[in-house]
Design a protein around this motif. Sequence first.
Motif, PDB file in Angstrom:
ATOM      1  N   HIS B  21     -35.196 -30.753 -46.953  1.00 29.36           N
ATOM      2  CA  HIS B  21     -33.799 -31.177 -47.133  1.00 29.36           C
ATOM      3  C   HIS B  21     -32.957 -30.123 -47.840  1.00 29.36           C
ATOM      4  O   HIS B  21     -31.751 -30.086 -47.691  1.00 29.36           O
ATOM      5  CB  HIS B  21     -33.741 -32.502 -47.886  1.00 29.36           C
ATOM      6  N   LEU B  22     -33.610 -29.261 -48.631  1.00 28.83           N
ATOM      7  CA  LEU B  22     -32.881 -28.154 -49.250  1.00 28.83           C
ATOM      8  C   LEU B  22     -32.360 -27.206 -48.171  1.00 28.83           C
ATOM      9  O   LEU B  22     -31.241 -26.705 -48.235  1.00 28.83           O
ATOM     10  CB  LEU B  22     -33.810 -27.372 -50.195  1.00 28.83           C
ATOM     11  N   ILE B  23     -33.214 -26.987 -47.164  1.00 26.81           N
ATOM     12  CA  ILE B  23     -32.824 -26.117 -46.057  1.00 26.81           C
ATOM     13  C   ILE B  23     -31.664 -26.755 -45.292  1.00 26.81           C
ATOM     14  O   ILE B  23     -30.689 -26.091 -44.944  1.00 26.81           O
ATOM     15  CB  ILE B  23     -34.032 -25.876 -45.129  1.00 26.81           C
ATOM     16  N   ALA B 121     -37.915 -25.606 -55.587  1.00 26.71           N
ATOM     17  CA  ALA B 121     -38.380 -24.222 -55.549  1.00 26.71           C
ATOM     18  C   ALA B 121     -38.875 -23.866 -54.145  1.00 26.71           C
ATOM     19  O   ALA B 121     -38.489 -22.833 -53.577  1.00 26.71           O
ATOM     20  CB  ALA B 121     -39.482 -24.005 -56.580  1.00 26.71           C
ATOM     21  N   VAL B 122     -39.691 -24.732 -53.562  1.00 23.77           N
ATOM     22  CA  VAL B 122     -40.235 -24.462 -52.220  1.00 23.77           C
ATOM     23  C   VAL B 122     -39.104 -24.415 -51.191  1.00 23.77           C
ATOM     24  O   VAL B 122     -39.038 -23.510 -50.361  1.00 23.77           O
ATOM     25  CB  VAL B 122     -41.279 -25.545 -51.834  1.00 23.77           C
ATOM     26  N   GLY B 123     -38.186 -25.373 -51.285  1.00 26.33           N
ATOM     27  CA  GLY B 123     -37.085 -25.437 -50.320  1.00 26.33           C
ATOM     28  C   GLY B 123     -36.193 -24.210 -50.403  1.00 26.33           C
ATOM     29  O   GLY B 123     -35.787 -23.656 -49.377  1.00 26.33           O
ATOM     30  N   GLU B 124     -35.887 -23.785 -51.621  1.00 29.67           N
ATOM     31  CA  GLU B 124     -34.998 -22.641 -51.770  1.00 29.67           C
ATOM     32  C   GLU B 124     -35.665 -21.347 -51.296  1.00 29.67           C
ATOM     33  O   GLU B 124     -35.027 -20.499 -50.683  1.00 29.67           O
ATOM     34  CB  GLU B 124     -34.542 -22.512 -53.230  1.00 29.67           C
ATOM     35  N   LEU B 129     -36.386 -17.281 -46.989  1.00 27.58           N
ATOM     36  CA  LEU B 129     -37.243 -16.711 -45.950  1.00 27.58           C
ATOM     37  C   LEU B 129     -36.618 -16.837 -44.573  1.00 27.58           C
ATOM     38  O   LEU B 129     -36.741 -15.947 -43.731  1.00 27.58           O
ATOM     39  CB  LEU B 129     -38.574 -17.461 -45.920  1.00 27.58           C
ATOM     40  N   ILE B 130     -35.959 -17.970 -44.357  1.00 30.20           N
ATOM     41  CA  ILE B 130     -35.316 -18.159 -43.057  1.00 30.20           C
ATOM     42  C   ILE B 130     -34.243 -17.099 -42.869  1.00 30.20           C
ATOM     43  O   ILE B 130     -34.131 -16.475 -41.813  1.00 30.20           O
ATOM     44  CB  ILE B 130     -34.714 -19.578 -42.957  1.00 30.20           C
TER      45      ILE B 130
END
Lengths: 313, 268
Positions: B21-23, B121-124, B129-130
């Motif tokens: 959802h962060l993405i 942290a993982v989402g950001e 990376l994207i």
Amino acid sequence: MPTDAPSPPLIRARGLTKRFGSFTAVDAIDFDVAPGEAFGFLGPNGAGKTSTMRMIGCTSPASGGTLTVLDMDPATRGPEIRGHLGVVPQQDTLDEELTVRENLVIYGRYFGLSRAECGRRADELLEFAQLTERRDSRVEPLSGGMKRRLTIARALINEPDVMLLDEPTTGLDPQARHLLWDRLYRLKQRGVTLVLTTHYMDEAEQLCDRLVIMDKARIVAEGSPRQLIEQYSTREVAELRFPVGVQETLDGQLAGLADRIEHLPDRLLLYANDGEAVAVAVHDRGLRPETVLVRRSTLEDVFLRLTGRTLVE
Amino acid sequence: MSAATAVATGQPRRSVPRAWHLIERNLFVYRRTWTIIVSGFFEPLFYLVGIGFGLGRLVGDVTGPAGQPIPYAVFIAPALLATGAMNGAVAEATFNFFFKLNFNRTFQSILATPLSVRDVAVGEIAWALIRGGLYAIGFMMVIAVLGLVRSPWAVLAVPAALLLGFATGAVGMAATSFMRSPTDFDLINIIVLPMFLFSATFYPIETYPEAIRGIVAFTPLYQGVALIRGLTVGVIGPEMLIHVVYLLAMGFIGLWVTSRRLDRILLK
């Protein structure tokens, strides 16, 4: 302080404590919040209200005591509890990079709702918050009142069982406050449990079924606004304002006129069941205050009685 | 695990889907500001044209990874691919992350939902990376068309670039969590720019005296460039595993530090 409510409490705290280093922000407080009630923490800034709210909201671990929210322990089931809460923080945390509607939609996504459902609820909540016309506007140019309403709408996107409102109307003009109170009152009528903090006694009186008064990290009194006023104050208050310098010379001249007299820097408060009678008696003693105001006791008087200080300093 | 960690990371197994959802949030933002992303794609292209082809005419052939002579543009193309992916990830993980953390209070509002600091942290980092990955893919297509790719192994160059983005983005994010004001970003420039110039990007590492080679080889960009250059030129060897392990380790350490820091900052 168990409640009289028959249903088990939604929130239950016993000896709840929050320390930051050597500073104790919340000092072993006990309270219960029953389903469907509007429960308030009334107290001046720095009393520990926000720290308490953050512990309930599972974004701040308790330093001591026990806390259960919806029968769960925030220390182990934070995400699950948060899924059932609607949080309106003291400072707006709206996503300023997004539009009004996007703020609602993405927030619903954080709760795992489908995109279609988020969209449906967002439109409904925009209506509720009277923001439909601003749906595609950026957040930044909105007025303070609109931002607060959007924050409340956002907190409702997951249809929460409990709303946590930290100083919901601080910094708003009177008109915006009344509009907000009206929205909160509607929520209450729908059966949403409201937990709010405030340092405005009128807000507490308007919205709260029951409240605790906090001062210096502790709870000093608990009850409905009416109970508290009955217990800690008289029915009425006569406020006397004397010309500058006169108040200090009145030593003893008011003795016996009221149940209790409070000396504030700019005026005297005479507590009695019949305020008019006090005003007349003051006049009969030959005293000539500049202004006399007779009014009903409020929670402000309760707070003054309990702590010796006023709420908003 | 501290009490604060427990509050926010109740159910770690669901972390990955929630982090998505962060993405999604960032996609909302960039739907309006996509030009910012596009500009990052052209930067390595300009270097390739100006230095690879322009300066390359003067340079002629240089020594490739296996000691074979290769045209200069073939030599620097993989380095620019690596740099583009790194810059994209680092820009997102440092500057943008800083403002979300310190000024927009974006994460505070997210942590009032079932998402945890680890999800954040993982989402950001995934988002960073994207962005880096988009640059890598775009640039890869360009150099393939220009004939600067010499081996079918090059299909692994994009994943390798992502790995470099992960390592540098995660560490950049961890460093950003310690920053107090936007002026601290000068520090990042002081590290990133020399790394870009000196990590065997524009000339072989053998150019350096022995003593300095060790230092250069230690930078993440060198590790990434060596890995990607091997793939596009077609020189495959076991030392590539060392590059992969190095970058993975760096990324996970960065991710771990970031989570810890967010925990301390956001869940007081």
